[in-house]
Scaffold this active site. Sequence first.
Site, mmCIF file in Angstrom:
data_model
loop_
_atom_site.group_PDB
_atom_site.id
_atom_site.type_symbol
_atom_site.label_atom_id
_atom_site.label_comp_id
_atom_site.label_asym_id
_atom_site.label_seq_id
_atom_site.Cartn_x
_atom_site.Cartn_y
_atom_site.Cartn_z
ATOM 1 N N ASP A 304 0.836 -1.190 0.000
ATOM 2 C CA ASP A 304 0.000 0.000 0.000
ATOM 3 C C ASP A 304 0.876 1.248 0.000
ATOM 4 O OD1 ASP A 304 -2.699 1.224 0.302
ATOM 5 O OD2 ASP A 304 -1.816 1.971 2.161
ATOM 6 N N SER A 377 -16.456 5.332 1.603
ATOM 7 C CA SER A 377 -16.566 3.909 1.319
ATOM 8 C C SER A 377 -15.506 3.544 0.294
ATOM 9 C CB SER A 377 -17.953 3.564 0.773
ATOM 10 O OG SER A 377 -17.961 2.288 0.187
#
Length: 679
Positions: A304, A377
């Site tokens: 990441d 989200s």
Amino acid sequence: MSRPQESAPSSTASMVRSALADSLVKLDPRQLARNPVMFTTAVIAAVSTITGVTTDAGAIGLNLQIALWLWITVLFANFAEAIAEGRGRARADALRAVQGETRAHRLASLDDPTSHDVPSRGLRCGDLVRVDRGELIPGDGEVVQGIASVDESAITGESAPVIRESGSDRSAVTGGTRVVSDSIIVRITADPGDSFVDRMIALVEGAQRQKTPNEIALTVLLIGLSLIFLLVVATLPAWAAYADIRLSVPLLAALLVTLIPTTIGGLLSAIGIAGMDRLVAHNVIARSGRAVEAAGDVDMLLIDKTGTITFGNRRATELLPLSGVSQQQLADAARLASLTDPTPEGKSIVELTTQRKTSSSSLEQGREPVAQSIDFSASTRISGVDLHDGRRIRKGAVSAVLHDCDQTASEELTRLTEKVSRAGGTPLAVALNHRILGIVALTDVVKPNIKARFDELRRMGIRTVMITGDNPLTAAAIAAEAGVDDYLAEASPENKLELIRKAQAEGHLVAMCGDGSNDAPALAQADVGVAMNSGTPAAREAANLVDLDSDPTKLIDIVMVGKQMLISRGALTTFSIANDVAKYFAIVPALFVGTYPALQALNIMQLESPGSAILSAVIFNALIIVALIPLALRGVAYTPAGASQLLARNLSIYGLGGLIAPFIGIKLIDLTINALGLI
């Protein structure tokens, strides 16, 4: 985590004494049976002890010496395993210090502020507890209400408190850590005995360490080699009878033990335990040994961007309104959209825009502006608010906001987006009532040493892929600066999962790290999934490794530990097999050279007699295990190299060393025992 002072003389002496005692306990056949090679050695030692004193009165002295050294061989192998386990117990004792019984304020529900004090061991998964300032968190859990600073030094060894808050990917807390500010409500996520500290204690003590697939395969190989040498030794009495050479049962038994792979058989368990101990030293909990071994074989890392490649503290630095929109309008909309956003990015937008807010702000008109907040989200990649007066404000990735507004990007919006992206920033679009007002630029900084680490991984043959939710231009700029091999931009949970499955279908072993619930599917799918202990319970449960330090760059260290574990086992296996081959050609000529003079060409060591040859080999067999214990515990040093280079190094150092060492060692021992008149 506080490290035990293993180097202290008193601690080392205590550990050695404990390991010596455990070596005797491990003579229990039920424990020996877990190691087929050493179990065979113990059986042979027992047979030699019995037959040595009953079958040949003239050779009792030699027979008893052989039997004694066979038992010493078993004890030394037990000692190697016990000393490795002792290091784990030292760490376990330090961990138990954080498990003291505490009182917990258990709540009936979030709506009921009254609490009942109960022992922490009485808490069950799903219970709600309030933890006030200065109190210990009674068990592993997830913050469901509030925000607080937590001192995790008892677990991680880091002195600086960390922030834990509800509704974010930094909501997980660990039992035994202390709240140093404010008050939080925690939902317990582990029953007593199943916490991360409990699992770590079991791991470092070796109580739950299962054999890995490679260990099992190697054990099968060792059993096969043992059977081969058993057949070889079984044929020797016929040759000995023909050559008029008498070989007693103890001599044959000793010969068998010296030829079967007792060196690696005695050290195999210690290598595995020490490898796991090195992982624990990095504050990583392994749910399975398979994951640790897989880490040594991975050839693709999914990493990441935020917090790993970059520092992770992206901040709003610039407002870029579109034509017809004032700076103030964009600032007000971005601020309102971020008031309920708990992320660092959202907070930085509030800080930046508050500085530019004026009393004449048109968007601030209204007594209670926010009617409903829209949380971010991973699937929509947007957040925002709905206002009481009907106005609708959204912010998020440019492509996501365009999709939400059912629009295509204008030339001006594209230009502003590319401007921010090319500078390595992240553009966030802000929209009011389906009209895009402009861009908020977020900037992050690439860690200065990360490029060198990626270069090191590349030399190890590992391909690195950066995963980010940023747009492709931003991702490309960061990827180029960091030096990764590839990147996945605008990554959704489905994208990550698809990338991992595709790579695995092509034969790659994939590792990734994550901390959010949206990372859980990919963590479960990856061959090596590393979850941050500070992350969500879903991520921790999906992963097979958990980093208590919550340091995403730890993935690189885990790979190094896995590779060192595999290389150590391979190096010592190479040494052991070469050792056995050398002993065979060193001893057998000495046994039969009197009858077959042609064997004199192979009788390199010129041993005094068949009896001294066997005894010397048995003694060498026992001592070499002790000599290799430090290497098994420390591990063979690993330097990034290709498979062919590693194989060449293994053969040249440990293969050649395994061939030479027996000739030198057995000859020196033969000279010594004959000089002392032991035979």
